[in-house]
Design a protein around this motif. Sequence first.
Motif, mmCIF file in Angstrom:
data_model
loop_
_atom_site.group_PDB
_atom_site.id
_atom_site.type_symbol
_atom_site.label_atom_id
_atom_site.label_comp_id
_atom_site.label_asym_id
_atom_site.label_seq_id
_atom_site.Cartn_x
_atom_site.Cartn_y
_atom_site.Cartn_z
ATOM 1 N N PRO A 143 0.919 -1.357 -0.081
ATOM 2 C CA PRO A 143 0.126 -0.009 -0.001
ATOM 3 C C PRO A 143 0.812 1.337 0.101
ATOM 4 O O PRO A 143 0.327 2.518 -0.363
ATOM 5 N N LEU A 144 2.187 1.188 0.274
ATOM 6 C CA LEU A 144 2.795 2.415 0.651
ATOM 7 C C LEU A 144 4.303 2.481 0.381
ATOM 8 O O LEU A 144 4.977 1.547 0.485
ATOM 9 N N LEU A 145 4.709 3.553 -0.292
ATOM 10 C CA LEU A 145 6.257 3.781 -0.721
ATOM 11 C C LEU A 145 6.669 4.812 -0.371
ATOM 12 O O LEU A 145 5.852 5.959 -0.780
ATOM 13 N N PHE A 146 7.781 5.165 0.379
ATOM 14 C CA PHE A 146 8.471 6.406 0.772
ATOM 15 C C PHE A 146 9.505 6.825 -0.226
ATOM 16 O O PHE A 146 10.229 5.824 -0.592
ATOM 17 N N TYR A 147 9.760 8.020 -0.728
ATOM 18 C CA TYR A 147 10.707 8.131 -1.568
ATOM 19 C C TYR A 147 11.154 9.614 -1.180
ATOM 20 O O TYR A 147 10.556 10.442 -0.497
ATOM 21 N N GLY A 148 12.644 9.939 -1.551
ATOM 22 C CA GLY A 148 13.157 11.270 -1.296
ATOM 23 C C GLY A 148 13.683 11.970 -2.648
ATOM 24 O O GLY A 148 12.956 11.910 -3.552
ATOM 25 N N HIS A 149 14.846 12.410 -2.533
ATOM 26 C CA HIS A 149 15.900 12.717 -3.721
ATOM 27 C C HIS A 149 15.337 14.358 -4.295
ATOM 28 O O HIS A 149 15.947 15.102 -4.837
ATOM 29 N N THR A 150 13.949 14.653 -4.365
ATOM 30 C CA THR A 150 13.275 15.945 -4.837
ATOM 31 C C THR A 150 13.490 17.006 -3.992
ATOM 32 O O THR A 150 13.481 18.307 -4.267
ATOM 33 N N HIS A 151 13.633 16.635 -2.468
ATOM 34 C CA HIS A 151 13.693 17.698 -1.373
ATOM 35 C C HIS A 151 12.271 18.520 -1.406
ATOM 36 O O HIS A 151 12.334 19.714 -1.072
ATOM 37 N N TYR A 152 11.236 17.799 -1.757
ATOM 38 C CA TYR A 152 9.908 18.563 -2.058
ATOM 39 C C TYR A 152 8.939 17.646 -1.350
ATOM 40 O O TYR A 152 8.545 16.612 -1.713
ATOM 41 N N PRO A 153 8.180 17.969 -0.172
ATOM 42 C CA PRO A 153 7.212 17.013 0.413
ATOM 43 C C PRO A 153 5.828 16.753 -0.668
ATOM 44 O O PRO A 153 5.597 17.690 -1.340
ATOM 45 N N MET A 154 5.653 15.527 -0.734
ATOM 46 C CA MET A 154 4.410 15.450 -1.987
ATOM 47 C C MET A 154 3.898 14.244 -1.501
ATOM 48 O O MET A 154 4.632 13.194 -1.011
ATOM 49 N N LEU A 155 2.637 13.796 -1.713
ATOM 50 C CA LEU A 155 1.862 12.670 -1.453
ATOM 51 C C LEU A 155 1.022 12.216 -2.725
ATOM 52 O O LEU A 155 0.099 13.183 -3.233
ATOM 53 N N PHE A 156 1.195 11.220 -3.293
ATOM 54 C CA PHE A 156 0.427 10.773 -4.407
ATOM 55 C C PHE A 156 -0.693 9.590 -3.977
ATOM 56 O O PHE A 156 -0.062 8.951 -3.328
ATOM 57 N N GLU A 157 -1.762 9.770 -4.323
ATOM 58 C CA GLU A 157 -2.742 8.542 -3.774
ATOM 59 C C GLU A 157 -3.289 8.028 -4.990
ATOM 60 O O GLU A 157 -3.750 8.510 -6.103
ATOM 61 N N SER A 159 -6.245 5.687 -6.272
ATOM 62 C CA SER A 159 -7.468 5.208 -5.689
ATOM 63 C C SER A 159 -8.231 4.243 -7.210
ATOM 64 O O SER A 159 -8.484 5.259 -8.011
ATOM 65 N N GLY A 160 -8.477 3.141 -7.236
ATOM 66 C CA GLY A 160 -8.924 2.389 -8.455
ATOM 67 C C GLY A 160 -7.652 2.779 -9.410
ATOM 68 O O GLY A 160 -6.785 2.612 -9.230
ATOM 69 N N SER A 161 -8.003 3.518 -10.619
ATOM 70 C CA SER A 161 -7.028 3.664 -11.616
ATOM 71 C C SER A 161 -6.779 5.218 -11.617
ATOM 72 O O SER A 161 -5.976 5.665 -12.346
ATOM 73 N N ALA A 162 -7.174 5.928 -10.637
ATOM 74 C CA ALA A 162 -7.122 7.345 -10.689
ATOM 75 C C ALA A 162 -5.949 7.793 -9.627
ATOM 76 O O ALA A 162 -5.792 7.032 -8.688
ATOM 77 N N VAL A 163 -5.031 8.777 -10.121
ATOM 78 C CA VAL A 163 -3.926 9.087 -9.314
ATOM 79 C C VAL A 163 -3.990 10.607 -8.959
ATOM 80 O O VAL A 163 -4.238 11.161 -10.194
ATOM 81 N N ALA A 164 -3.842 11.198 -7.680
ATOM 82 C CA ALA A 164 -3.913 12.444 -7.443
ATOM 83 C C ALA A 164 -2.846 12.818 -6.436
ATOM 84 O O ALA A 164 -2.569 12.021 -5.716
ATOM 85 N N CYS A 165 -2.393 14.077 -6.810
ATOM 86 C CA CYS A 165 -1.458 14.737 -5.887
ATOM 87 C C CYS A 165 -2.274 15.406 -4.754
ATOM 88 O O CYS A 165 -2.910 16.249 -5.017
ATOM 89 N N LEU A 166 -1.899 15.106 -3.384
ATOM 90 C CA LEU A 166 -2.818 15.616 -2.230
ATOM 91 C C LEU A 166 -1.748 16.130 -1.373
ATOM 92 O O LEU A 166 -0.639 15.934 -1.179
#
Length: 241
Positions: A143-157, A159-166
């Motif tokens: 269910p979950l992956l953490f990544y870094g590298h961009t130095h920019y806090p971001m969260l992608f969700e 849901s089904g086939s839809a992906v949103a940046c929250l």
Amino acid sequence: MLHAIISDIHGNLPALHAVLESLDRLGAERVVCLGDVVGYGAQPAECLRLIRERCASVILGNHDAAVADRTSIECFNSAARAAVLWTRRALSAEDIAWLAALPYEDSPGAYRTVHATPDDPAAWSYLMSDDHAEELFGFFSGPLLFYGHTHYPMLFEQSGSAVACLGAEDYTPREGVRCIINPGSVGQPRDGDPRASFGLLDDSSGRFTLQRVEYDIPAAQGAILDAGLPAVLAERLARGR
Ligand code: ZN
């Protein structure tokens, strides 16, 4: 259990101290590091020592790899390249061997960690868009992956086939969704907020919160200038860019 997810420390000891104090105060029981402990900042050996003491899991970042000669510095800008060469001289052979042995990925809880992207971790790609995230959901299970590298806090969700940046500030996943989360950078934030950034994950509820902490920016800048590292690396800390 409360997990603290930290990334991109970049040899910034005042920022790392402030973050470790904060996560202790908040009751984090497990500290997980997403890489780039060194590079840019002037106290890489001190940061490495603390990370080795405090973290249950550490993976390889591109600057760690460059210092350990596991990746080319050709695509680094001149300030980053100068910092890699300086950092090699500032670390012991034992420190460099430790960096050289870090893995590209880990699963330190009910989630996966990678510094850059899960499709090809050694390619050091930057995940910044919904379209790219959509592709990358196919490259890990769970269910979950953490990544870094961009130095920019971001969260992608997903849901089904839809992906949103929250917003990553305070997020609890709904049943059945999957997430890719970046907790921002401890030692060199680039989202316009100069405070150190890290994440907290409550693994029983799945709730993730983004934490920002003030730290002694002039101390980190002074150490960079005293070390003879490029001045731009000091200046950018005050701007958070
Ligand atoms: Zn970095």
